[in-house]
Write a protein that holds these residues in place. Structure first.
Motif, PDB file in Angstrom:
ATOM      1  N   PHE A  38       1.101  -1.285  -0.004  1.00 43.52           N
ATOM      2  CA  PHE A  38      -0.176  -0.068   0.107  1.00 43.52           C
ATOM      3  C   PHE A  38       0.747   1.245  -0.028  1.00 43.52           C
ATOM      4  CE2 PHE A  38      -3.136  -3.195   1.459  1.00 43.52           C
ATOM      5  CZ  PHE A  38      -4.362  -2.638   0.802  1.00 43.52           C
ATOM      6  N   TRP A  39       2.218   1.217  -0.335  1.00 38.55           N
ATOM      7  CA  TRP A  39       3.125   2.477  -0.114  1.00 38.55           C
ATOM      8  C   TRP A  39       2.323   3.610  -1.147  1.00 38.55           C
ATOM      9  CZ3 TRP A  39       5.474   4.323  -4.419  1.00 38.55           C
ATOM     10  CH2 TRP A  39       5.789   3.390  -5.474  1.00 38.55           C
ATOM     11  N   PRO A  40       1.944   3.047  -2.293  1.00 40.12           N
ATOM     12  CA  PRO A  40       1.468   4.124  -3.317  1.00 40.12           C
ATOM     13  C   PRO A  40       0.280   5.001  -2.757  1.00 40.12           C
ATOM     14  CG  PRO A  40       1.620   2.198  -4.517  1.00 40.12           C
ATOM     15  CD  PRO A  40       1.907   1.669  -3.280  1.00 40.12           C
ATOM     16  N   LEU A  41      -0.539   4.371  -1.718  1.00 40.08           N
ATOM     17  CA  LEU A  41      -1.573   4.920  -0.838  1.00 40.08           C
ATOM     18  C   LEU A  41      -0.932   5.983  -0.127  1.00 40.08           C
ATOM     19  CD1 LEU A  41      -4.619   5.211  -0.627  1.00 40.08           C
ATOM     20  CD2 LEU A  41      -4.486   3.484   1.182  1.00 40.08           C
ATOM     21  N   ILE A  42       0.167   5.915   0.439  1.00 42.47           N
ATOM     22  CA  ILE A  42       1.029   6.776   1.120  1.00 42.47           C
ATOM     23  C   ILE A  42       1.069   8.225   0.515  1.00 42.47           C
ATOM     24  CG2 ILE A  42       2.885   7.474   2.878  1.00 42.47           C
ATOM     25  CD1 ILE A  42       3.135   4.420   3.285  1.00 42.47           C
ATOM     26  N   LEU A  43       1.645   8.192  -0.646  1.00 42.07           N
ATOM     27  CA  LEU A  43       1.641   8.956  -1.623  1.00 42.07           C
ATOM     28  C   LEU A  43       0.511   9.768  -1.872  1.00 42.07           C
ATOM     29  CD1 LEU A  43       4.229   7.501  -4.254  1.00 42.07           C
ATOM     30  CD2 LEU A  43       4.937   8.741  -2.154  1.00 42.07           C
ATOM     31  N   VAL A  44      -0.724   9.011  -2.077  1.00 37.39           N
ATOM     32  CA  VAL A  44      -1.755   9.833  -2.229  1.00 37.39           C
ATOM     33  C   VAL A  44      -2.294  10.582  -1.075  1.00 37.39           C
ATOM     34  CG1 VAL A  44      -4.256   9.391  -2.552  1.00 37.39           C
ATOM     35  CG2 VAL A  44      -2.720   8.126  -3.817  1.00 37.39           C
ATOM     36  N   VAL A  45      -2.004   9.955   0.106  1.00 43.28           N
ATOM     37  CA  VAL A  45      -2.432  10.599   1.442  1.00 43.28           C
ATOM     38  C   VAL A  45      -1.590  12.002   1.730  1.00 43.28           C
ATOM     39  CG1 VAL A  45      -2.735  10.220   4.024  1.00 43.28           C
ATOM     40  CG2 VAL A  45      -3.357   8.610   2.538  1.00 43.28           C
ATOM     41  N   VAL A  46      -0.452  11.741   1.169  1.00 47.16           N
ATOM     42  CA  VAL A  46       0.584  13.209   1.412  1.00 47.16           C
ATOM     43  C   VAL A  46       0.192  14.016   0.428  1.00 47.16           C
ATOM     44  CG1 VAL A  46       2.963  13.776   1.369  1.00 47.16           C
ATOM     45  CG2 VAL A  46       2.632  11.443   2.538  1.00 47.16           C
ATOM     46  N   GLY A  47      -0.225  13.531  -0.657  1.00 48.37           N
ATOM     47  CA  GLY A  47      -0.369  14.639  -1.693  1.00 48.37           C
ATOM     48  C   GLY A  47      -1.843  15.389  -1.444  1.00 48.37           C
ATOM     49  N   TRP A  63      -5.853  10.493   6.772  1.00 46.79           N
ATOM     50  CA  TRP A  63      -4.925   9.648   7.496  1.00 46.79           C
ATOM     51  C   TRP A  63      -5.712   8.439   8.362  1.00 46.79           C
ATOM     52  CZ3 TRP A  63      -0.088   8.630   6.744  1.00 46.79           C
ATOM     53  CH2 TRP A  63       0.697   9.533   6.448  1.00 46.79           C
ATOM     54  N   VAL A  64      -6.991   8.927   8.733  1.00 41.70           N
ATOM     55  CA  VAL A  64      -7.769   7.678   9.444  1.00 41.70           C
ATOM     56  C   VAL A  64      -8.153   6.782   8.605  1.00 41.70           C
ATOM     57  CG1 VAL A  64     -10.202   7.482  10.387  1.00 41.70           C
ATOM     58  CG2 VAL A  64      -8.748   9.474  11.166  1.00 41.70           C
ATOM     59  N   LEU A  65      -8.684   7.282   7.194  1.00 46.63           N
ATOM     60  CA  LEU A  65      -8.991   6.389   6.100  1.00 46.63           C
ATOM     61  C   LEU A  65      -7.816   5.395   5.697  1.00 46.63           C
ATOM     62  CD1 LEU A  65     -11.170   8.456   3.455  1.00 46.63           C
ATOM     63  CD2 LEU A  65     -11.806   6.646   5.192  1.00 46.63           C
ATOM     64  N   PHE A  66      -6.497   5.907   5.765  1.00 44.45           N
ATOM     65  CA  PHE A  66      -5.411   5.178   5.455  1.00 44.45           C
ATOM     66  C   PHE A  66      -5.040   3.998   6.437  1.00 44.45           C
ATOM     67  CE2 PHE A  66      -0.751   4.350   6.394  1.00 44.45           C
ATOM     68  CZ  PHE A  66      -0.374   3.928   4.965  1.00 44.45           C
ATOM     69  N   PHE A  67      -5.177   4.281   7.651  1.00 41.81           N
ATOM     70  CA  PHE A  67      -5.140   3.284   8.613  1.00 41.81           C
ATOM     71  C   PHE A  67      -6.248   2.425   8.728  1.00 41.81           C
ATOM     72  CE2 PHE A  67      -1.836   6.154  10.408  1.00 41.81           C
ATOM     73  CZ  PHE A  67      -0.645   5.269  10.484  1.00 41.81           C
TER      74      PHE A  67
END
Length: 293
Positions: A38-47, A63-67
């Motif tokens: 899910f590392w691409p999702l981290i880029l989405v959240v940071v963006g 961030w809540v959705l990511f976790f």
């Protein structure tokens, strides 16, 4: 409240929840490998956080959705494993073949509880908890070659846990060469009834009891470890030569009354013994004891 503090707090809470769930046995430690999926999702959240830098609510929700996705995926994987009989029911069994007289085993494992011993029923029999392990078997004339390693190296990151294990049994009528690279390990390697020609253990840290017998004429054992507690059990009557290096907090070598020549210790019966074992041991920091039994 300060936006950066809120976001930092949510990230720490999310990580804490994942560790708590793993410690409670509600998800597997292997769930943390989902971060690599899910590392691409981290880029989405940071963006999203960069675009809505002044909007605390959007940052919190992202961030809540990511976790939430990460924890949900961990539950899904873990429940799927349990429904299919995993973890702990992965097996590799190689049937006896009369022409096989030699075996070559290569192990690459992370943090794990490991036990190895002998068997008469199969050439090789293993059970393990991780579904991230890939096994390979090849036969070359009278030799079997066995590989156990991670499916993907970048996924083989895990924390040592009682729920992660690797147990194996090797045929006692075969001459074995074993090469094992293990991150963190605890357990028992009982080779007392096995013919071990070469044993190479590369261990990051651990607590290992190693039993060696007298089944092979001359065995060579090399052990390299970082911070470990190592107990070596030797069958009485076996000739032993040891080269020992490292920073040891405690060792009983000097209490055995063996002969010391240069960097080597020799058991008093080394020259005339019918079975000899040559050890080359490097312990970074730790404890090393030899028990003759």
């Amino acid at each position: 409240m300060n936006r950066d503090r809120i976001v930092t707090g949510i990230i720490l809470i999310g990580i804490g929840i994942m560790f708590l769930l793993a410690n409670m046995g509600l998800v597997s430690w292997w769930s943390f490998s989902a971060l690599f999926d899910f590392w691409p999702l981290i880029l989405v959240v940071v963006g999203i956080n960069i675009m809505f830098k002044k909007n605390t609510i959007v940052s919190v929700i992202s961030w809540v959705l990511f976790f939430g996705v990460l924890i949900g995926f961990s539950f899904y994987n873990f429940n799927g494993d349990m429904a299919s009989g995993r973890p702990g029911t992965h097996n590799m069994t190689i049937a006896n073949q009369t022409e096989t007289t030699e075996g070559d085993v290569k192990l690459v494992l992370g943090g794990v509880k490991m036990n190895m011993s002998s068997t008469e029923n199969h050439l090789f029999d293993a059970s393990y908890s991780s579904r991230e392990i890939r096994t390979e078997e090849r036969h070359n004339d009278n030799k079997v070659i066995i590989k156990v390693e991670p499916k993907e190296k970048n996924k083989f990151i895990k924390t040592n846990s009682d729920s992660e294990y690797f147990n194996a049994k090797l045929n006692k009528d075969v001459v074995w060469d074993i090469d094992a690279s293990i991150g963190a390990v605890s357990g028992e390697l009982d080779f007392g009834d096995l013919s071990i020609r070469n044993l190479d253990l590369d261990i990051g840290a651990g607590n290992i009891d190693l039993f060696m017998g007298d089944q092979y004429i001359q065995s060579n054992v090399e052990i390299n470890t970082g911070a470990s507690k190592l107990k070596l059990y030797i069958k009485e009557g076996v000739g032993v030569k040891i080269k020992l290096a490292g920073i040891l907090s405690k060792t009983n070598l000097s209490d055995l009354g063996w002969v010391k020549e240069g960097d080597y210790y020799y058991s008093n019966n080394y020259q005339e013994a019918k079975s000899q074992i040559n050890f080359d041991i490097n312990v970074g920091v730790g404890k090393f004891d030899i028990i003759v039994r």
